[in-house]
Design a protein around this motif. Sequence first.
Motif, PDB file in Angstrom:
ATOM      1  N   ALA A  22       0.815  -1.218   0.000  1.00 49.25           N
ATOM      2  CA  ALA A  22       0.000   0.000   0.000  1.00 49.25           C
ATOM      3  C   ALA A  22       0.840   1.255   0.000  1.00 49.25           C
ATOM      4  O   ALA A  22       0.439   2.301  -0.519  1.00 49.25           O
ATOM      5  CB  ALA A  22      -0.945  -0.021   1.192  1.00 49.25           C
ATOM      6  N   ASP A  23       2.026   1.206   0.583  1.00 45.71           N
ATOM      7  CA  ASP A  23       2.865   2.402   0.638  1.00 45.71           C
ATOM      8  C   ASP A  23       3.264   2.885  -0.737  1.00 45.71           C
ATOM      9  O   ASP A  23       3.553   4.072  -0.933  1.00 45.71           O
ATOM     10  CB  ASP A  23       4.132   2.112   1.451  1.00 45.71           C
ATOM     11  N   SER A  24       3.238   1.962  -1.712  1.00 45.09           N
ATOM     12  CA  SER A  24       3.621   2.372  -3.071  1.00 45.09           C
ATOM     13  C   SER A  24       2.572   3.243  -3.706  1.00 45.09           C
ATOM     14  O   SER A  24       2.795   3.830  -4.758  1.00 45.09           O
ATOM     15  CB  SER A  24       3.881   1.133  -3.943  1.00 45.09           C
ATOM     16  N   PHE A  25       1.363   3.379  -3.130  1.00 46.66           N
ATOM     17  CA  PHE A  25       0.313   4.255  -3.656  1.00 46.66           C
ATOM     18  C   PHE A  25       0.656   5.721  -3.435  1.00 46.66           C
ATOM     19  O   PHE A  25       0.186   6.588  -4.159  1.00 46.66           O
ATOM     20  CB  PHE A  25      -1.016   3.915  -2.955  1.00 46.66           C
ATOM     21  N   GLU A  26       1.371   5.986  -2.394  1.00 47.53           N
ATOM     22  CA  GLU A  26       1.640   7.388  -2.037  1.00 47.53           C
ATOM     23  C   GLU A  26       2.412   8.102  -3.148  1.00 47.53           C
ATOM     24  O   GLU A  26       3.365   7.562  -3.708  1.00 47.53           O
ATOM     25  CB  GLU A  26       2.422   7.443  -0.723  1.00 47.53           C
ATOM     26  N   GLY A  27       1.953   9.322  -3.455  1.00 49.74           N
ATOM     27  CA  GLY A  27       2.617  10.125  -4.483  1.00 49.74           C
ATOM     28  C   GLY A  27       2.222   9.749  -5.892  1.00 49.74           C
ATOM     29  O   GLY A  27       2.904  10.151  -6.848  1.00 49.74           O
ATOM     30  N   VAL A  76      -2.906  10.330  -4.331  1.00 53.49           N
ATOM     31  CA  VAL A  76      -2.765   9.734  -3.007  1.00 53.49           C
ATOM     32  C   VAL A  76      -1.601  10.404  -2.310  1.00 53.49           C
ATOM     33  O   VAL A  76      -0.434  10.177  -2.660  1.00 53.49           O
ATOM     34  CB  VAL A  76      -2.536   8.203  -3.089  1.00 53.49           C
ATOM     35  N   ASP A  77      -1.966  11.240  -1.341  1.00 52.75           N
ATOM     36  CA  ASP A  77      -0.930  11.936  -0.593  1.00 52.75           C
ATOM     37  C   ASP A  77      -0.373  11.018   0.510  1.00 52.75           C
ATOM     38  O   ASP A  77       0.839  10.901   0.695  1.00 52.75           O
ATOM     39  CB  ASP A  77      -1.521  13.217   0.014  1.00 52.75           C
ATOM     40  N   ARG A  78      -1.315  10.369   1.261  1.00 51.68           N
ATOM     41  CA  ARG A  78      -0.926   9.381   2.278  1.00 51.68           C
ATOM     42  C   ARG A  78      -1.941   8.252   2.248  1.00 51.68           C
ATOM     43  O   ARG A  78      -3.128   8.468   2.034  1.00 51.68           O
ATOM     44  CB  ARG A  78      -0.913  10.019   3.668  1.00 51.68           C
ATOM     45  N   ALA A  94      -7.596   7.393   4.022  1.00 50.97           N
ATOM     46  CA  ALA A  94      -6.632   7.741   2.972  1.00 50.97           C
ATOM     47  C   ALA A  94      -6.685   9.244   2.725  1.00 50.97           C
ATOM     48  O   ALA A  94      -7.759   9.848   2.693  1.00 50.97           O
ATOM     49  CB  ALA A  94      -6.956   6.976   1.700  1.00 50.97           C
ATOM     50  N   MET A  95      -5.500   9.875   2.530  1.00 51.79           N
ATOM     51  CA  MET A  95      -5.401  11.316   2.243  1.00 51.79           C
ATOM     52  C   MET A  95      -5.353  11.486   0.728  1.00 51.79           C
ATOM     53  O   MET A  95      -4.349  11.154   0.084  1.00 51.79           O
ATOM     54  CB  MET A  95      -4.153  11.922   2.884  1.00 51.79           C
ATOM     55  N   ASP A 145      -7.281  18.218  -6.622  1.00 48.02           N
ATOM     56  CA  ASP A 145      -6.476  19.301  -7.194  1.00 48.02           C
ATOM     57  C   ASP A 145      -5.081  18.812  -7.540  1.00 48.02           C
ATOM     58  O   ASP A 145      -4.535  19.119  -8.620  1.00 48.02           O
ATOM     59  CB  ASP A 145      -6.379  20.474  -6.217  1.00 48.02           C
ATOM     60  N   ARG A 146      -4.503  18.074  -6.636  1.00 46.76           N
ATOM     61  CA  ARG A 146      -3.136  17.576  -6.880  1.00 46.76           C
ATOM     62  C   ARG A 146      -3.126  16.621  -8.066  1.00 46.76           C
ATOM     63  O   ARG A 146      -2.184  16.613  -8.860  1.00 46.76           O
ATOM     64  CB  ARG A 146      -2.636  16.879  -5.619  1.00 46.76           C
ATOM     65  N   ALA A 147      -4.192  15.834  -8.192  1.00 50.17           N
ATOM     66  CA  ALA A 147      -4.273  14.925  -9.331  1.00 50.17           C
ATOM     67  C   ALA A 147      -4.352  15.707 -10.637  1.00 50.17           C
ATOM     68  O   ALA A 147      -3.731  15.340 -11.651  1.00 50.17           O
ATOM     69  CB  ALA A 147      -5.499  14.021  -9.178  1.00 50.17           C
ATOM     70  N   ARG A 148      -5.157  16.763 -10.610  1.00 54.42           N
ATOM     71  CA  ARG A 148      -5.268  17.587 -11.816  1.00 54.42           C
ATOM     72  C   ARG A 148      -3.924  18.229 -12.153  1.00 54.42           C
ATOM     73  O   ARG A 148      -3.540  18.306 -13.316  1.00 54.42           O
ATOM     74  CB  ARG A 148      -6.323  18.670 -11.618  1.00 54.42           C
ATOM     75  N   ARG A 149      -3.207  18.704 -11.106  1.00 47.87           N
ATOM     76  CA  ARG A 149      -1.920  19.347 -11.351  1.00 47.87           C
ATOM     77  C   ARG A 149      -0.919  18.362 -11.944  1.00 47.87           C
ATOM     78  O   ARG A 149      -0.179  18.693 -12.864  1.00 47.87           O
ATOM     79  CB  ARG A 149      -1.364  19.950 -10.069  1.00 47.87           C
ATOM     80  N   GLU A 150      -0.889  17.181 -11.391  1.00 52.37           N
ATOM     81  CA  GLU A 150       0.054  16.181 -11.900  1.00 52.37           C
ATOM     82  C   GLU A 150      -0.261  15.817 -13.339  1.00 52.37           C
ATOM     83  O   GLU A 150       0.633  15.686 -14.176  1.00 52.37           O
ATOM     84  CB  GLU A 150       0.000  14.921 -11.012  1.00 52.37           C
TER      85      GLU A 150
END
Length: 568
Positions: free
Chosen positions: A23-28, A80-82, A90-91, A95-100
């Motif tokens: 699951a940690d691989s989801f972050e970022g 996925v921030d965290r 889950a965090m 917006d962050r998804a759109r930016r990426e």
Amino acid sequence: MASTAAPSRDDFAAMLDDMFGGADSFEGRVVLGTVTGIENDLAVIDVGLKSEGRVPLREFAPAPGQKAELKIGDEVEVYVDRVENMHGEAMLSRDRARREAAWDKLEVEFAKTARVEGTIFGRVKGGFTVDLSGAVAFLPGSQVDIRPVRDVTPLMDIPQPFQILKMDRKRGNIVVSRRAVLEETRAEQRSGLIQSLAEGQIIEGVVKNITDYGAFVDLGGIDGLLHVTDLSYKRVQHPSEMINIGDTVKVQIIRINKDTQRISLGMKQLESDPWDGAGVKYPVGAKLSGRVTNITEYGAFVELEPGIEGLVHVSEMSWTKKNVHPGKIVSTSQEVDVVVLEVDAEKRRISLGLKQAQANPWEAFAAAHPIGSTVEGEVKNATEFGLFIGLDNDVDGMVHMSDIAWGVSGEDALNLHRKGETVQAVVLDIDSEKERISLGMKQLERGGPVTAGAGDRIGKNQVVTVTVLEVRDAGLEVQQGDDGATGFIKRTDLGRDRDEQRPERFQVGQKFDAMVTGFDRSKKPTFSIKAMQISEEKQAVAQYGSSDSGASLGDILGEALKARESKK
């Protein structure tokens, strides 16, 4: 057949761990999730982790201030921030998804130097912020438009194209330009418009800007230069004399440089050329009136009609004022009379004369003062060869030093008069073409080389009666007759014997005979008693015989003197 139980959430999480490495691989990362619920202003998103995440509905809005159109079951991309926060949730961030996603797309467009669409939505120090589909870019103030823009409000919140100048994903820095897009678009329009124009074409345009050297005219997307010399055939000091910003003007295309995309325009080309037939309109010798338009060190320009100017050279401005700046003779806008001296229509040049339109003062002087007449004037200047005398009509006459006084050397004669002194003189000669007047002062003195006796002019070797005017150590100043020529008898010419060569034995007013032995450079006679004695001795010897006859020289001379006295 044995039945298979449905996998639980834990089984699904285990499967994800096997697939993505935990699951940690989801972050970022940006992942696809499903909306499972909407609670107040939050959307519940399931991305397949142990727990769901909640995202504010405003992040799903199409634009700031608008309502999000979202319902249960919709699939959305979130960042996925965290994987799990302190509450076990889950965090996630829309917006962050759109930016990426926007960054990924922008990097591709940046690599292709392609335009991107964005919206100006805020102001910051030195410029503005632009929304590029989720990524925030910086728009410097200098890159907003081709020309400085005072108010950017009409440009805000409007989707429009931009050019990416710089990108740095690690620092989250994007710099864009609206000006680059406008310049490129304008260049394309200019190129297309230039192709549709041709030299000699007449077109209308709007005056966009005015400078000292001309005006820029907008021809509908491309500017042309209307140079000040092409505004009118007449002299134009500044374009603002004829046109103003915003005026609609009709111009002719003079030149097109398709390489530099420069267009030269003209207005005077639409008018008739005033130089056509100038040689007929302005024949040599014609006297005309004009207005002084410009003054230079070498002359003055006179406008004969709008578009035609002639030059009055400084040498043709005044009969009498030489080496004077033209500005001291005429002034700008002054109406003057001129005479045409030369016309060159091909070179568009006319030579004019100002002084020729006025009476020649030397000819006027000659008419009023013929040769031999007496004039009076002030000594203007003394040179090494004579005196310049100021006469009527601002003309000068010259007295050569040999014509200043009788019986005085030229150098001494120059010292007899001073600048500013009023003197009289006789007109000796007038040359109107060379602008010369010759004067004589000694010709007014008593004692000039005039006549001897009954109207006959005295000559060399002639014996005349003279009167002593002055006794000097060097000799005697004498005058022939009562009003004849004055001359000088040197000490050595006062007699043959040394005892006779004493000036002091003579007195002023005493009269005696003497011989004319010659004339000096000023035609003044020289006299000699000695020469007369020798001449008389020779004549006596010839008449009464030589001393060899037994008669003494005294006897011979005595007889000769008696004969001369008897003849008188």
